[in-house]
Design an enzyme around this catalytic site. Structure first.
Site, PDB file in Angstrom:
ATOM      1  CB  THR A  30     -45.293  87.009  61.404  1.00 62.05           C
ATOM      2  OG1 THR A  30     -44.334  88.070  61.412  1.00 62.05           O
ATOM      3  CG2 THR A  30     -45.005  86.102  60.216  1.00 62.05           C
TER       4      THR A  30
ATOM      5  CB  SER B 116     -52.823  83.149  57.604  1.00 59.62           C
ATOM      6  OG  SER B 116     -53.123  82.375  58.746  1.00 59.62           O
TER       7      SER B 116
ATOM      8  CB  ALA C 182     -51.503  83.012  69.354  1.00 60.45           C
ATOM      9  CG  ASP C 183     -48.708  78.914  66.199  1.00 61.35           C
ATOM     10  OD1 ASP C 183     -49.225  78.977  65.070  1.00 61.35           O
ATOM     11  OD2 ASP C 183     -47.600  79.415  66.462  1.00 61.35           O
TER      12      ASP C 183
ATOM     13  CD  GLU D  88     -44.374  86.184  65.603  1.00 64.85           C
ATOM     14  OE1 GLU D  88     -45.106  86.200  64.604  1.00 64.85           O
ATOM     15  OE2 GLU D  88     -44.245  85.176  66.313  1.00 64.85           O
TER      16      GLU D  88
ATOM     17  N   GLY E  50     -44.913  81.016  66.958  1.00 63.84           N
ATOM     18  CA  GLY E  50     -43.726  80.615  66.208  1.00 63.84           C
ATOM     19  C   GLY E  50     -44.009  79.644  65.086  1.00 63.84           C
TER      20      GLY E  50
END
Ligand code: 5RP
Length: 234
Positions: free
Chosen positions: A33, A35, A90-91, A110, A102
């Site tokens: 999930t 962009s 990933a962040d 995920e 998340g």
């Protein structure tokens, strides 16, 4: 030689698209999930039109909608139990290829999809690659009932939990839960923190993904670079 300098969105695009180059006919794919994964789904849709045949499991309702719009056939864990690989964003990513995920609120699905995958391919722009995790507040999915008490228990581990909002209401995940964004500061021991959080009543899942990443594809100013995790190869 001409110097190409890509914008941040282009960095996401090249990373997402490179992951799709790894997909072969007949594979089963987990679709993450966000962009960056958006670009992977778009490219996968093009490859489907060119004759590629695969089946996918989405990690969120948003991804499900996007996959359907791009003509990607979906399946579920009723039909299959093992995916060839999952492409996800990933962040934050540290040099050990441990992750914070998340930011989009899909961490639980995920993780459930990632653990059923032979390989987990992470796609991101290079700004996500950091020496240590923790500048990005750690998302934690929690049970809505008595969330204030769960937040207090998490706070006692040394952070400031903030209930994620969607306009003026709590943000609700696809699993009908809440998310706390937790500022722990630098996370030096992600495995220990994840284990301590998982023992707390009310905590469903944390956004710490420890182990299991096979490869990270980072988009930078010049293109996409792959960082392989040799230990995770099956
Ligand atoms: C969603 C996620 C995303 O993969 C993560 O937030 C990265 O998203 P983006 O590619 O948009 O930066 O974990 O829950």
């Amino acid at each position: 030689m001409e110097l190409i300098v890509l914008s941040k969105e282009e960095m996401k695009r090249v990373a997402g698209e490179k992951a799709v180059d790894l997909i072969e006919d007949g594979m089963t794919i987990g679709l993450g999930t966000g962009s960056t994964v958006f670009w992977a789904i778009k490219k996968l849709g093009q490859r489907m039109k060119e004759g590629l045949r695969i089946q996918a499991i989405p990690t969120s309702k948003n991804t499900q909608t996007l996959a359907e719009q791009h003509g990607i056939p979906l399946t579920s864990f009723k039909e299959i139990s093992q995916l060839d690989f999952t492409i996800d964003g990933a962040d934050e990513i540290n040099p050990q290829l441990q992750l914070i995920k998340g930011g989009g609120g899909a961490l639980l699905r995920e993780k459930l999809v990632a653990i059923q995958s032979r390989r987990l391919i992470i796609v991101a722009d290079h700004s996500k690659f950091v020496p240590t995790l923790g500048a990005f507040p750690l998302p934690i999915e929690i049970v809505p009932f008595a969330w204030e008490c769960t937040a207090k228990r998490i706070e006692n581990l040394g952070c400031r939990p903030i209930l994620r909002m969607d306009k003026n209401k709590p943000f609700v995940t696809d699993n009908k839960n809440y998310v706390l964004d937790c500022c722990f500061g630098t996370i030096n021991q992600p495995t220990e923190l994840h284990q301590r959080l998982k023992l707390l009543h009310g905590v469903i899942e944390t956004g710490l993904f420890i182990g299991g990443v096979s490869c990270v594809i980072l988009g930078d100013g010049q293109g996409a670079k792959m960082i392989e995790n040799k230990e995770a190869q099956s």
